[in-house]
Design an enzyme around this catalytic site. Structure first.
Site, PDB file in Angstrom:
ATOM      1  N   SER A 275     -36.250  -6.061  -5.638  1.00 21.00           N
ATOM      2  CA  SER A 275     -35.054  -5.586  -6.332  1.00 21.00           C
ATOM      3  C   SER A 275     -35.461  -5.033  -7.691  1.00 21.00           C
ATOM      4  CB  SER A 275     -34.072  -6.747  -6.525  1.00 21.00           C
ATOM      5  OG  SER A 275     -33.048  -6.421  -7.445  1.00 21.00           O
TER       6      SER A 275
ATOM      7  N   TYR B  73     -32.466 -15.719  -9.504  1.00 22.32           N
ATOM      8  CA  TYR B  73     -32.535 -14.643  -8.504  1.00 22.32           C
ATOM      9  C   TYR B  73     -33.552 -13.587  -8.935  1.00 22.32           C
ATOM     10  CZ  TYR B  73     -31.500 -10.419  -5.944  1.00 22.32           C
ATOM     11  OH  TYR B  73     -31.635  -9.276  -5.187  1.00 22.32           O
TER      12      TYR B  73
END
Length: 249
Positions: free
Chosen positions: A135, A148
């Site tokens: 990501s 995360y």
């Protein structure tokens, strides 16, 4: 070009879109996930070229058993796509649940390295490929990203480390690092809050699962002498503009 690809997390979003695209282009696809009903539906849609493995990526014994159960015509795996992952919560670190942090670590890191470890001998034998879905959170911090983002930073660095360790073995490794993507992922993160989902994606022209699927397919079908180390992509609507500044007084 075709072969056999194992994609984790194919019950929705990126994984499901990838499974459909690869089957459409003549590949055999092994799709994993926890939700048997969704995998069965995908099997109905895609036919004999798709093989479903139902297990929880956080369960090492279940992962081992699932891979051992593969029928002979699905055992020669050329590509592993580590797509399964999740984000839980959007709160700042002091307001988060430790259990959510541990679940993200167990899924996004521990489960991922477990299945990678188990498939590496086959991937080395076949001069295959590992594609890790990371990501932009791996590179760009934001409020509420905390653990995360940390898991995705691990995944990016793990990808680079694998490339180093597999030097000379013909195995390619790529880290795919998307920005704002519209998928069920965000509903999971917000506990199913549809209003939050609509506010985030409304008018944003976000990346779609099919965009990620076509990106992975492009990476997978490059000539075997070419490695895409990492690939960061965002929708045009998203950029780095607007640093946050907390002011006193």
């Amino acid at each position: 070009m075709s072969g056999t690809i194992l994609i984790t997390g194919t019950t929705s979003g990126f994984g499901q879109a990838m499974a459909r695209l690869f089957v459409q282009n003549g590949w055999k696809v092994i799709g994993t996930g926890r939700r048997a009903d969704r995998l069965e539906k995908l099997k109905t849609d895609l036919g004999e070229a798709f093989h479903a493995l139902v297990f929880d990526i956080m369960d090492e014994a279940a992962t081992t058993a699932a891979l051992a159960s593969l029928p002979e015509d699905f055992q020669e795996i050329d590509i592993l796509v580590n797509n399964a992952g999740l984000a839980l919560g959007t709160a700042s670190a002091p307001a988060t649940k430790l259990s959510d942090w541990k679940t993200m670590i167990d899924t996004n890191i521990t489960g991922l390295v477990t299945i990678t470890d188990q498939l590496l001998p086959k991937l080395i034998e076949r001069k295959g490929m590992v594609v890790n879905i990371s990501s932009i959170a791996a590179n760009w911090p934001y409020p509420g990203g905390n653990v995360y983002a940390g898991t995705k930073a691990f995944l990016r660095q793990f990808s680079l480390g694998l490339r180093s360790d597999l030097h000379g073995k013909g195995v390619r490794v790529t880290s795919i690092e998307p920005g704002l993507c519209e998928s069920e992922f965000t509903l999971v993160r917000t506990g199913g809050n549809q209003e939050s989902y609509d506010a985030l994606y409304g008018g944003a022209n976000a990346i779609q699962p099919e965009d990620i699927a076509s990106t992975v397919y492009w990476v997978a079908t490059q000539p075997p002498h070419l490695n895409i180390n990492s690939l960061e992509l965002m929708p045009v609507s998203q950029s780095w503009a607007g640093w946050q500044i907390a002011r006193e007084g």
